[in-house]
Design an enzyme around this catalytic site. Structure first.
Site, PDB file in Angstrom:
ATOM      1  N   ARG A 192    -101.773  51.857 -47.146  1.00 55.06           N
ATOM      2  CA  ARG A 192    -100.579  52.176 -47.921  1.00 55.06           C
ATOM      3  C   ARG A 192    -100.578  53.665 -48.239  1.00 55.06           C
ATOM      4  NH1 ARG A 192     -98.709  49.508 -53.666  1.00 55.06           N
ATOM      5  NH2 ARG A 192    -100.620  50.462 -54.485  1.00 55.06           N
ATOM      6  N   GLU A 239     -89.803  46.677 -54.783  1.00 54.87           N
ATOM      7  CA  GLU A 239     -90.406  46.749 -56.120  1.00 54.87           C
ATOM      8  C   GLU A 239     -89.523  47.501 -57.104  1.00 54.87           C
ATOM      9  OE1 GLU A 239     -94.337  48.410 -55.740  1.00 54.87           O
ATOM     10  OE2 GLU A 239     -93.713  49.982 -54.372  1.00 54.87           O
ATOM     11  N   ASP A 265    -102.376  58.340 -36.516  1.00 56.87           N
ATOM     12  CA  ASP A 265    -103.271  59.077 -35.617  1.00 56.87           C
ATOM     13  C   ASP A 265    -104.748  58.743 -35.859  1.00 56.87           C
ATOM     14  OD1 ASP A 265    -101.263  60.310 -34.199  1.00 56.87           O
ATOM     15  OD2 ASP A 265    -101.461  62.260 -35.161  1.00 56.87           O
ATOM     16  N   ASP A 271     -94.611  47.289 -60.281  1.00 58.98           N
ATOM     17  CA  ASP A 271     -93.469  48.200 -60.337  1.00 58.98           C
ATOM     18  C   ASP A 271     -92.171  47.451 -60.609  1.00 58.98           C
ATOM     19  OD1 ASP A 271     -94.210  51.010 -59.955  1.00 58.98           O
ATOM     20  OD2 ASP A 271     -95.139  50.274 -58.121  1.00 58.98           O
ATOM     21  N   HIS A 328    -102.434  54.496 -55.063  1.00 59.57           N
ATOM     22  CA  HIS A 328    -103.005  54.489 -56.417  1.00 59.57           C
ATOM     23  C   HIS A 328    -104.523  54.588 -56.437  1.00 59.57           C
ATOM     24  CE1 HIS A 328     -99.283  53.908 -58.555  1.00 59.57           C
ATOM     25  NE2 HIS A 328     -98.966  52.852 -57.835  1.00 59.57           N
TER      26      HIS A 328
HETATM   27  C1  3PY Z   1     -97.062  46.668 -57.472  1.00 57.82           C
HETATM   28  O1  3PY Z   1     -97.402  45.624 -58.063  1.00 57.82           O
HETATM   29  O2  3PY Z   1     -96.240  47.460 -57.929  1.00 57.82           O
HETATM   30  C2  3PY Z   1     -97.630  46.976 -56.174  1.00 57.82           C
HETATM   31  O3  3PY Z   1     -97.305  47.975 -55.603  1.00 57.82           O
HETATM   32  C3  3PY Z   1     -98.605  46.067 -55.535  1.00 57.82           C
HETATM   33  O4  3PY Z   1     -99.455  45.570 -56.330  1.00 57.82           O
HETATM   34 MG    MG Z   2     -96.093  49.234 -56.672  1.00 63.72          MG
END
Ligand code: 3PY
Ligand code: MG
Length: 251
Positions: free
Chosen positions: A69, A148, A83, A174, A44
């Site tokens: 991430r 999530e 890598d 999420d 994000h």
């Molecule tokens: C979420 O809250 O969906 C995340 O991926 C981490 O904050």
């Molecule tokens: Mg998330």
């Protein structure tokens, strides 16, 4: 040795700070602030392999684990992240044991997995200086998967049973959306789903993690057994500090 991986295996609390500014200078500043880990967000935040590399280089001298991430749990992206030198990964939206097994394989060279082989050309091996890299690197890989969604909640025990998964991390944003409460991760149904999920993760023996929106929430989650806990974001700190300072000027 990856101290974060070891600490998660021992269930020792590790507190992290989210990096969404996608900037090496602020990453270096945060690296000296006393956190156990920093999360470099490719999902994000406006990051590319090049901006992630610069941030990784900026924090190298600091005693903090750089966790990345990727935008999606894709073996090709994972290969690139590894890598350039990330060895700790947080993978979004994991919903099944099969997906978790594929992610573990993406982080291991054959015969343990399917990671593409580059050693002399990769920063991860010191450009070939680490001649044992190919055989030893899997021992330092720390793989945490995000739970999530309703499907992810359903599969917690199956995912946790996958060898090579070091932890399961709740994404409250999420998850709230997936449970019908978009933007409201403090809705009682979401709060209850989160606390049950953290308990179930802990019961599997794997490390439980979560994104905490405040210091109070982070402490509460640690008391409830979570060990991989992030608190706040670089963007939030800057925005809140800037707004607060402006508000405090009396005209
Ligand atoms: C979420 O809250 O969906 C995340 O991926 C981490 O904050
Ligand atoms: Mg998330």
């Amino acid at each position: 040795m990856n101290k974060l991986k070891q600490a998660l295996a021992d269930h020792r609390p590790q507190i992290g700070l989210w990096q969404a500014l996608a900037n090496a200078y602020t990453a270096e500043l945060c690296a000296g602030a006393g956190y156990d880990w920093l999360l470099f967000d490719g999902e994000h935040a406006p990051n590319t392999i090049q901006t992630l590399l610069a941030q990784l280089q900026a924090v190298k001298a600091y005693p903090v684990e750089a966790v990345a991430r990727p935008p999606v749990g894709d073996p090709v992206l994972i290969k690139q992240y590894l890598d350039i030198g990330f060895r700790s990964l947080l993978i979004p939206m994991v919903e099944s044991a099969a997906q978790a097994r594929m992610l573990v394989a993406a982080t291991r060279f054959p015969p343990h997995g399917m990671r593409g082989v580059a050693s002399a050309t990769s920063r991860a091996s010191g450009f070939g200086a680490n001649t044992r890299y190919l055989e030893n690197t899997h021992a330092d890989i720390c793989l945490v998967v995000q739970i999530e969604s309703a499907a992810g909640l359903h599969a917690i025990e199956d995912i946790a049973a996958v060898e090579g998964v070091d932890g399961l991390f709740i994404g409250p944003g999420d998850l709230a959306g997936g449970l019908g409460h978009l933007g409201n991760s403090t809705h009682p149904d979401v709060v209850s789903a989160i606390s049950q999920a953290l308990m179930r993760i802990r019961a599997t023996g794997k490390a439980a993690g979560i994104f905490a929106a405040s210091a109070e929430a982070a402490s509460r989650h640690v008391r409830a057994g979570a060990s991989f806990v992030s608190v706040g974001t670089d963007t939030g700190l800057l925005f809140n500090g800037a707004s607060e300072l402006r508000r405090s000027v009396k005209l």
